[in-house]
Write a protein that holds these residues in place. Structure first.
Motif, PDB file in Angstrom:
ATOM      1  N   ARG A  46     -32.466  62.670  -6.288  1.00  0.00           N
ATOM      2  CA  ARG A  46     -32.888  61.306  -5.996  1.00  0.00           C
ATOM      3  C   ARG A  46     -31.733  60.335  -6.234  1.00  0.00           C
ATOM      4  O   ARG A  46     -30.991  60.458  -7.214  1.00  0.00           O
ATOM      5  CB  ARG A  46     -34.071  60.938  -6.885  1.00  0.00           C
ATOM      6  N   ARG A  47     -31.587  59.387  -5.324  1.00  0.00           N
ATOM      7  CA  ARG A  47     -30.544  58.372  -5.462  1.00  0.00           C
ATOM      8  C   ARG A  47     -31.012  57.250  -6.386  1.00  0.00           C
ATOM      9  O   ARG A  47     -32.219  56.969  -6.458  1.00  0.00           O
ATOM     10  CB  ARG A  47     -30.177  57.791  -4.100  1.00  0.00           C
ATOM     11  N   GLU A  48     -30.083  56.626  -7.075  1.00  0.00           N
ATOM     12  CA  GLU A  48     -30.439  55.478  -7.896  1.00  0.00           C
ATOM     13  C   GLU A  48     -30.985  54.363  -7.008  1.00  0.00           C
ATOM     14  O   GLU A  48     -30.484  54.125  -5.914  1.00  0.00           O
ATOM     15  CB  GLU A  48     -29.224  54.987  -8.682  1.00  0.00           C
ATOM     16  N   GLN A  76     -33.559  54.382  -5.317  1.00  0.00           N
ATOM     17  CA  GLN A  76     -34.220  54.885  -4.114  1.00  0.00           C
ATOM     18  C   GLN A  76     -35.665  54.415  -4.089  1.00  0.00           C
ATOM     19  O   GLN A  76     -36.381  54.514  -5.089  1.00  0.00           O
ATOM     20  CB  GLN A  76     -34.172  56.417  -4.085  1.00  0.00           C
ATOM     21  N   PRO A 130     -34.505  61.761  -0.305  1.00  0.00           N
ATOM     22  CA  PRO A 130     -33.427  61.859  -1.280  1.00  0.00           C
ATOM     23  C   PRO A 130     -32.199  62.532  -0.671  1.00  0.00           C
ATOM     24  O   PRO A 130     -32.232  62.993   0.480  1.00  0.00           O
ATOM     25  CB  PRO A 130     -34.038  62.737  -2.366  1.00  0.00           C
ATOM     26  N   ASN A 131     -31.128  62.597  -1.412  1.00  0.00           N
ATOM     27  CA  ASN A 131     -30.027  63.467  -1.022  1.00  0.00           C
ATOM     28  C   ASN A 131     -30.536  64.905  -1.088  1.00  0.00           C
ATOM     29  O   ASN A 131     -31.131  65.311  -2.089  1.00  0.00           O
ATOM     30  CB  ASN A 131     -28.838  63.292  -1.964  1.00  0.00           C
ATOM     31  N   SER A 148     -28.988  65.282   4.173  1.00  0.00           N
ATOM     32  CA  SER A 148     -29.531  64.006   3.714  1.00  0.00           C
ATOM     33  C   SER A 148     -29.776  63.013   4.842  1.00  0.00           C
ATOM     34  O   SER A 148     -30.512  62.040   4.663  1.00  0.00           O
ATOM     35  CB  SER A 148     -28.593  63.373   2.680  1.00  0.00           C
TER      36      SER A 148
END
Length: 366
Positions: free
Chosen positions: A300-302, A304, A310-311, A330
């Motif tokens: 998970r990206r910050e 997000q 997510p990535n 991604s």
């Protein structure tokens, strides 16, 4: 709005990226894929998809897909050639064919199903009628009480082996299995995975840890988890037990544990938010046609937003368990989970629709 964005992204993907190719210096392989969308004709049957596709399995010949309808307590069966609902196999919690609250199953090509419960081995036909049942399992096999795994045991797709993880309460956790040919119990210790103890979250009376799962793939029991890329393989016939670890180039090989590992129940939401920012490895699946294994890892990206992708990365392993390719996926408008392999293709349930629909990838590696 999310659905509009999803559909726009998917249309763009299908129209402009039907064949995508990219070279990676890390693995020296050319990778491409084609994508198709297939919807199951429900035949006026109401699929219960609130919990996705619990316990999804294919018949040995790959024609039928089964999954557990936990609302109606039945196994839904789908014909994957005609892409139509076929029938529902009713189950019972109690009684001669009762499966209780935890069970596993193995379908056969003739439509019969072997059910493994905490207490018994049960065989039913395609209409749910009882064909035969064995006595209580714990009374058959001489296994010490603390080593018994029957509560969450699994049955191999060839219906030869019973296997599962033993209790981890105040003791080390083993992978145990029983060969139904000789009825002997065996166990192995996954000691190379002890590092996972440092990734647990202690909440006082409750301790939380990630997924730890055995699966039967290509005549082996594979033991994997979501904390890292490593896994064990066990040949239950020869008892060959091998640990496999890898150093991927695109992602971390395991969680770093940069979150509090102690706290109270009030701290749990914050701890879980921090834990979700670390790498998460999903299930391993086998492609019998192309002789390779696939696995998805996500991070998970910050900042997000909820419901976004997510990535995520596709990992490809050879049949002899070498990491042969990594691919950044991604840019897809869909999250890659709840997946399986059928006839050399990678199937994902499309969660953006209320219908039973699949996105089907055909991967090419050269």
């Amino acid at each position: 709005m999310n659905r509009i964005l999803y559909l726009a992204g998917l249309l763009l993907l299908l129209s402009c990226s039907q064949h995508r190719e990219q070279n990676h210096d890390e693995r020296k392989l050319s990778f491409s894929y084609e994508l198709d969308t297939l919807r199951v004709d429900s035949q006026n049957h109401l699929f219960n998809l609130a919990h996705n596709l619990p316990m999804v399995k294919l018949s040995p010949d790959g024609r039928y897909l089964y999954f557990f309808d936990d609302y109606n307590y039945a196994l839904d069966k789908v014909d994957m050639i005609s892409m139509k609902y076929d029938l529902s196999v009713p189950l019972e919690k109690e009684g001669p064919k009762g499966v209780g609250n935890s069970f596993d199953f193995a379908p056969k090509d003739d439509g019969t199903i072997q059910l493994l419960t905490e207490k018994a081995l049960i065989k039913i036909d395609g209409s749910g009628n009882l064909l035969n049942a064995s006595p209580v399992l714990s009374s058959i096999f001489d296994v010490e009480k603390e080593k018994q795994f029957f509560r969450y045991a699994k049955i191999s797709s060839d219906q030869r082996f019973l296997f599962g993880l033993t209790s981890s309460i105040k003791q080390e956790q083993y992978l145990g299995w029983i060969d139904l040919v000789d009825s002997l119990y065996h166990e192995v210790l996954p000691d190379s995975m002890r590092y996972r103890e440092n990734l647990k979250v202690d909440l006082g009376r409750l301790s939380l840890s990630g997924m730890f799962e055995p699966e039967y793939l290509n005549n082996r029991i594979v033991l994997y988890h979501d904390d890292g890329i490593d896994f064990y393989t066990l040949d239950p016939a020869s008892r060959t037990w091998v640990f496999h670890d890898f150093s991927p180039g695109l992602i971390e090989k395991r969680k770093a544990g940069n979150y509090p590992n102690k706290g109270s129940m009030e701290d749990l939401p914050k701890i879980l938010e921090m834990e979700k920012l670390e790498i998460n490895y999903r299930r391993l699946v086998y492609d019998s046609k192309n002789k390779r294994y696939y696995r998805i890892a996500s991070k998970r990206r910050e900042n997000q937003t909820r419901g976004t992708v997510p990535n995520q990365y596709l990992l490809v392993f050879s049949e002899d368990f070498k990491l042969i390719h990594e691919e950044d996926m991604s840019d897809l408008p869909i999250s890659l989970h709840c997946y399986f392999v059928r006839e050399g293709k990678f199937w994902i349930r499309n969660q953006e629709t209320e219908e039973l629909e699949f996105l089907v990838f055909e991967f090419s590696l050269n």
